[in-house]
Design an enzyme around this catalytic site. Sequence first.
Site, short mmCIF file in Angstrom:
data_model
loop_
_atom_site.label_atom_id
_atom_site.label_comp_id
_atom_site.label_asym_id
_atom_site.label_seq_id
_atom_site.Cartn_x
_atom_site.Cartn_y
_atom_site.Cartn_z
N GLU A 154 0.82 -1.20 0.00
CA GLU A 154 0.00 0.00 0.00
C GLU A 154 0.87 1.27 0.00
O GLU A 154 0.57 2.23 -0.71
CB GLU A 154 -0.93 0.02 1.21
CG GLU A 154 -1.96 -1.10 1.24
CD GLU A 154 -3.08 -0.87 0.23
OE1 GLU A 154 -3.10 0.17 -0.44
OE2 GLU A 154 -3.96 -1.76 0.11
N ASP A 295 -4.56 -9.43 -8.22
CA ASP A 295 -4.92 -8.55 -9.34
C ASP A 295 -3.78 -7.73 -9.91
O ASP A 295 -3.49 -7.78 -11.11
CB ASP A 295 -6.08 -7.64 -8.93
CG ASP A 295 -5.81 -6.89 -7.63
OD1 ASP A 295 -4.88 -7.25 -6.90
OD2 ASP A 295 -6.57 -5.94 -7.34
N GLU A 388 -18.52 -5.21 -3.06
CA GLU A 388 -17.18 -5.78 -2.92
C GLU A 388 -17.12 -7.23 -3.40
O GLU A 388 -16.14 -7.65 -4.00
CB GLU A 388 -16.72 -5.68 -1.47
CG GLU A 388 -15.29 -6.09 -1.21
CD GLU A 388 -14.27 -5.10 -1.77
OE1 GLU A 388 -13.06 -5.38 -1.64
OE2 GLU A 388 -14.68 -4.06 -2.33
N GLU A 409 -11.67 0.87 -10.08
CA GLU A 409 -11.34 -0.05 -11.17
C GLU A 409 -12.35 -0.06 -12.31
O GLU A 409 -11.98 -0.11 -13.49
CB GLU A 409 -11.17 -1.48 -10.61
CG GLU A 409 -9.89 -1.70 -9.84
CD GLU A 409 -9.94 -1.15 -8.43
OE1 GLU A 409 -8.87 -1.10 -7.78
OE2 GLU A 409 -11.04 -0.78 -7.96
#
Length: 480
Positions: A154, A295, A388, A409
């Site tokens: 992150e 991802d 989600e 996204e």
Amino acid sequence: MEGRKAEFLLTNQYKLMLPSKILTWVILFLLIFPSFFQISHSKLDSYSYLAAKRKRMSEKVRKMFYHAYDNYMTYAFPHDELKPLTKTFTDSLSELGNLKLEYLPEQYKGSALSLIESLSSLVVLGNQTEFEKGVFWLSENLTFDVDARINLFECNIRVLGGLVSAHILATDSTKNRLVQGTYKNQLLDLAENLGRRFLPAFDTPTGLPYAWINLKYGVMENETTETSTSGCGSLILEMGALSRLTGDPRFESAALHALRKLWSMRSSLNLLGTTLDVVTGEWIEHSSGIGAGVDSFYEYLLKAHILFGRDEFWRMFQSAYIAVQRYFRHGPWYHEADMRTGKSTYWQLTSLQAFWPGLQVLVGDIPAANLSHREFYYVWKKYGVLPERYLLDHMMLHPTEKYYPLRPEFAESTFYLYQATKDPWYMEVGELIVDSLNLYTRVEGGFASIRDVTSMELEDHQHSFFLSETSSSASFKLLA
């Protein structure tokens, strides 16, 4: 994807030069057959309508960004993120990825995370004045010498990526974004300082980095050795760019070694798992897909090839992409499967999977991108936003993961598809996204996450990536 910023800095120029004789014949052809290129009034009306719509929507997105940004600067800056319902703040950098909220530092007072993530968006929106103010505030005030345990993944994509991107934008001599002579690579110095604090995380028997590291003291005693595929395979863009800009090869070398080690752990089917142990190099979770935990690994392989031009990255991506299409795809959907056998495990759609159509556009697989994008669109339309997790085998929401944290996204994939096809339908989808965000998440103090998409109950959190990714994806689509 934040990491996710450097690829927008790439530019392509195409020039067409015709020999004079050919040009003469082209002119004669147009004089003799003018109707060949005539545009009907209906098409002109359509172009005018789209232009007017784009202008109207771009202004709406601009107002959205500043509503989020101004409220952050008023109620939360220089802390990390805004709590829009209570108009307060959270120092969340040490909480990112830390679901149990363990080891939170008492002395940490924030790193202006939302400002760092906003800098590139300010440039997209043409606000050089606010960009300059942000650059110099960070130059004079930001420090990473803090006792804070942070998530490497992150912090890399958000902070290091934000600093590197802002530095590149600040040093673009063709734009003169800053007063000449006032910027002396301060953001790059900060990025290099942060990168050096990352390096101890890679000191493992495998070269795969720990998921967590203390910015002041390095890897803590008894630190967990579990990490994700994304966590150790999505570092090459930012750390590679940092090495190229500073001349220090250690950052790119560490990220590249980790990526190569991870790729060597793939199965005979060219599939990877979701979680692994950085000390033993053994897989913990063998089931994986294109969603959470994996991802950005796929995203970074392709974008690293685009950014750095290394064929090695393309070969990895090509093999991985073929495997995904073979073992995870079921019509327009993508389920999860066991990396060892290719047999399906979980049939679920997750909001993070919505990056995949955009990635397919970059690789040129437009039909597949359109097919999967429409399925995400149908789910968005059904609930008003993208939940989600959605259970494909039961066609219902996951009972506990019904939230929407303002993720970017789906907007990003919509942008890519519009740019690739110029199909006005994607503009309609963009408008749907913008209208949904304004209808369900906009509050007086900013934009709030949604706790439950069935009731549209709000959560007191405006994630920093809303300023850098969600609103930027809409801005790119409407301003491009």
